[in-house]
Design an enzyme around this catalytic site. Structure first.
Site, PDB file in Angstrom:
ATOM      1  N   SER A   1      -2.074   4.783   3.568  1.00 38.47           N
ATOM      2  CA  SER A   1      -1.142   5.207   2.538  1.00 38.47           C
ATOM      3  C   SER A   1      -0.912   6.719   2.604  1.00 38.47           C
ATOM      4  O   SER A   1      -0.615   7.243   3.670  1.00 38.47           O
ATOM      5  CB  SER A   1      -1.666   4.746   1.165  1.00 38.47           C
ATOM      6  OG  SER A   1      -0.717   5.023   0.168  1.00 38.47           O
TER       7      SER A   1
ATOM      8  N   HIS B   1       1.047  -3.174   0.571  1.00 36.53           N
ATOM      9  CA  HIS B   1       0.639  -1.785   0.798  1.00 36.53           C
ATOM     10  C   HIS B   1      -0.888  -1.624   0.729  1.00 36.53           C
ATOM     11  O   HIS B   1      -1.491  -0.957   1.554  1.00 36.53           O
ATOM     12  CB  HIS B   1       1.305  -0.913  -0.271  1.00 36.53           C
ATOM     13  CG  HIS B   1       1.186   0.544  -0.024  1.00 36.53           C
ATOM     14  ND1 HIS B   1       1.853   1.183   0.984  1.00 36.53           N
ATOM     15  CD2 HIS B   1       0.449   1.499  -0.650  1.00 36.53           C
ATOM     16  CE1 HIS B   1       1.551   2.474   0.971  1.00 36.53           C
ATOM     17  NE2 HIS B   1       0.709   2.690  -0.013  1.00 36.53           N
TER      18      HIS B   1
ATOM     19  N   ASP C   1       6.508  -3.193   1.911  1.00 39.49           N
ATOM     20  CA  ASP C   1       5.107  -3.561   1.656  1.00 39.49           C
ATOM     21  C   ASP C   1       4.775  -3.522   0.158  1.00 39.49           C
ATOM     22  O   ASP C   1       3.621  -3.502  -0.216  1.00 39.49           O
ATOM     23  CB  ASP C   1       4.155  -2.681   2.475  1.00 39.49           C
ATOM     24  CG  ASP C   1       4.086  -1.234   1.998  1.00 39.49           C
ATOM     25  OD1 ASP C   1       4.738  -0.888   0.999  1.00 39.49           O
ATOM     26  OD2 ASP C   1       3.361  -0.443   2.625  1.00 39.49           O
TER      27      ASP C   1
END
Ligand SMILES: *[C@@H]1O[C@H](CO)[C@@H](O)[C@H](O)[C@H]1NC(C)=O
Ligand SMILES: *[C@@H]1O[C@H](CO)[C@@H](O)[C@H](O)[C@H]1NC(C)=O
Length: 440
Positions: free
Chosen positions: A214, A415, A380
């Site tokens: 991330s 994600h 995502d």
């Protein structure tokens, strides 16, 4: 010759139940509390450096005499040394510290140096630098958001925290700079990161694997791009970017700026709206906006009066009452949005796809304090697919990256779940295993 650690690596490729069965018979025994797996065997692995997502790093603060709190009680810790400012989030409500927290976390943009710095009188430092087990999620409903499962799997593979595995926390408030951009905080951070890599690499006689998730993916990418090329060639074996927040940007970053941060910064008893002023003071708040080159003229923010595409962000900043954002946006962010230089090291990018991901935000009455109605697209759940594809295309196009880029799209991994769902994590571990196997 397959030594025990390598054998354990191979076991990872087996289906889970079989793997667990075989695993236990090969796990090194602990002798008087000292793991015997550390010795020569562990040296066969490339040291790995993991850079976590946004809310995993801890920040410590110290209040100096120069601190002028807007509420007197916020000065209580003045002159008392270092304390955990962004660490255990439930402490904030226990000690009624939210208001002080928001002020002490705030950043100030300095137009003279064209850089951000802390609120006057507040000194900060990142805690537990170098330790993977030092990262922890601040959000009690997502205790596994900070690489916990990945780190566990790496330990099973033979990695040892603080030895051939390191966590690299960072100050989430600042945006990692592109090469040539001034950032006092990141200059220091990248220097420490380089020293950590050099030390571990020399100790284990192996180049390093850098893995970022991330926002940590962005930090990892910028770290590599900011090092001298000769250094990269000498010390970096592989770069893994898992759900990275990359320069083509994504719409969720716009929502966070307009309406306040959701999920990314968990503070008990605080709403996204109440955290918005603090969030907007962070450099990161104006980072990762959708790039005009990728998102084009399609409206991203829609109101009855007018629409805003990726080309209209300055107008949007004015509309949402954040004209303080103009100058840093123009002078720091605009260049980042169109910066796509390949890192010139072996790179694997892993993204989830097939999830509803915000693509347009409708504030019909132009009231930006109300939550947006969201139009979804693929991605995502945070990063838009169009953005991932643009990044892939750039990496494939650039000669310096040729033959050293792999993109993996995992359908229905999100994600965060790309590193927490067993099946997706196993896929990621397979790739790490490949890197260790191919170069041993
Ligand atoms: C955080 O602090 C609370 C009390 O405020 C405590 O109950 C909890 O165990 C702490 N969590 C961690 C991870 O230290
Ligand atoms: C804004 O965009 C929407 C969706 O693309 C469109 O239907 C609408 O006409 C646009 N509104 C204005 C004021 O341009």
């Amino acid at each position: 010759m397959a030594s025990i650690p390598l054998l354990r690596l191979l076991l990872l490729l087996l289906p889970l139940p079989l793997r667990e069965h075989l695993w236990s018979s090969h796990r090194p025994k602990d002798v008087a509390g000292v793991s015997v797996g550390v010795g020569a065997g562990a040296g066969e692995l490339h040291p790995i450096f993991v850079v976590p997502g946004a809310s995993c790093s801890n920040l410590e603060a110290r209040l100096t005499e120069a601190y002028r709190p807007s509420v007197p009680s916020c000065g209580a810790l003045k002159g008392k040394g270092w304390f955990g400012l962004w660490d255990n989030s439930s402490d904030l409500s226990t000690y009624h510290y939210n208001e002080c927290f928001e002020e002490q976390m705030s950043l100030v943009y300095d137009p003279v140096s064209n850089d951000y710095r802390n609120f006057p009188g507040v000194e900060t430092r990142v805690a537990k630098f170098g330790l993977a087990r030092g990262l922890h999620s601040k959000n009690p409903s997502h205790p596994d958001w900070c690489l916990e499962k990945l780190i566990g799997a790496l330990e099973e593979m033979g990695y040892h925290d603080g030895d051939n595995m390191h966590g690299v926390p960072y100050d989430v408030r600042y945006a990692a700079p592109i090469p040539g951009q001034v950032s006092q905080v990141y200059s220091r951070h990248f220097k420490e990161f380089m020293e950590l890599v050099e030390t571990a690499s020399k100790k284990h006689h192996k180049k390093a694997i850098i893995l970022g998730h991330s926002l940590g993916g962005m930090v990892a990418l910028e770290f590599v791009r900011n090092t001298p090329l000769a250094w990269r060639n000498r010390y970096i074996e592989h770069l893994f970017l898992i759900s990275p927040t990359i320069s083509p940007g994504f719409v969720v970053s716009v929502r966070n700026l307009v309406s306040g941060p959701q999920d990314i910064l968990y503070v008990p008893d605080a709403t996204a709206l109440s955290l918005r002023p603090m969030w907007r003071s962070f450099e990161i708040s104006i980072d990762n906006f959708p790039s005009p080159e990728v998102f084009g003229h399609e409206p991203i923010v829609i109101t009855k009066q007018r629409n805003y595409s990726a080309y209209d962000f300055e107008d949007l900043l004015a509309a949402i009452g954040f004209s303080d954002g103009f100058e840093p946006f123009r002078r720091r962010m605009a260049a980042r949005m169109n910066y796509f230089e390949a890192p010139m090291v072996s790179l694997t990018c892993i993204n989830g796809v097939g999830n509803r991901t915000p693509r347009q935000l409708v504030y019909w009455d132009g009231n930006f304090d109300e939550p947006a109605q969201t139009v979804f697209d693929d991605g995502d759940d945070t990063i838009n697919l169009i953005s991932m594809l643009a990044f892939d295309e750039e990496m494939r196009r650039q000669p310096g990256q040729k033959g050293r880029f792999k993109s993996i799209k995992l359908d229905k991994a999100s994600h965060g779940s790309v590193l927490t769902d067993e099946w997706a994590l196993r896929r990621v571990m397979q790739e790490i295993l490949e890197v260790n196997r191919n170069s041993s």
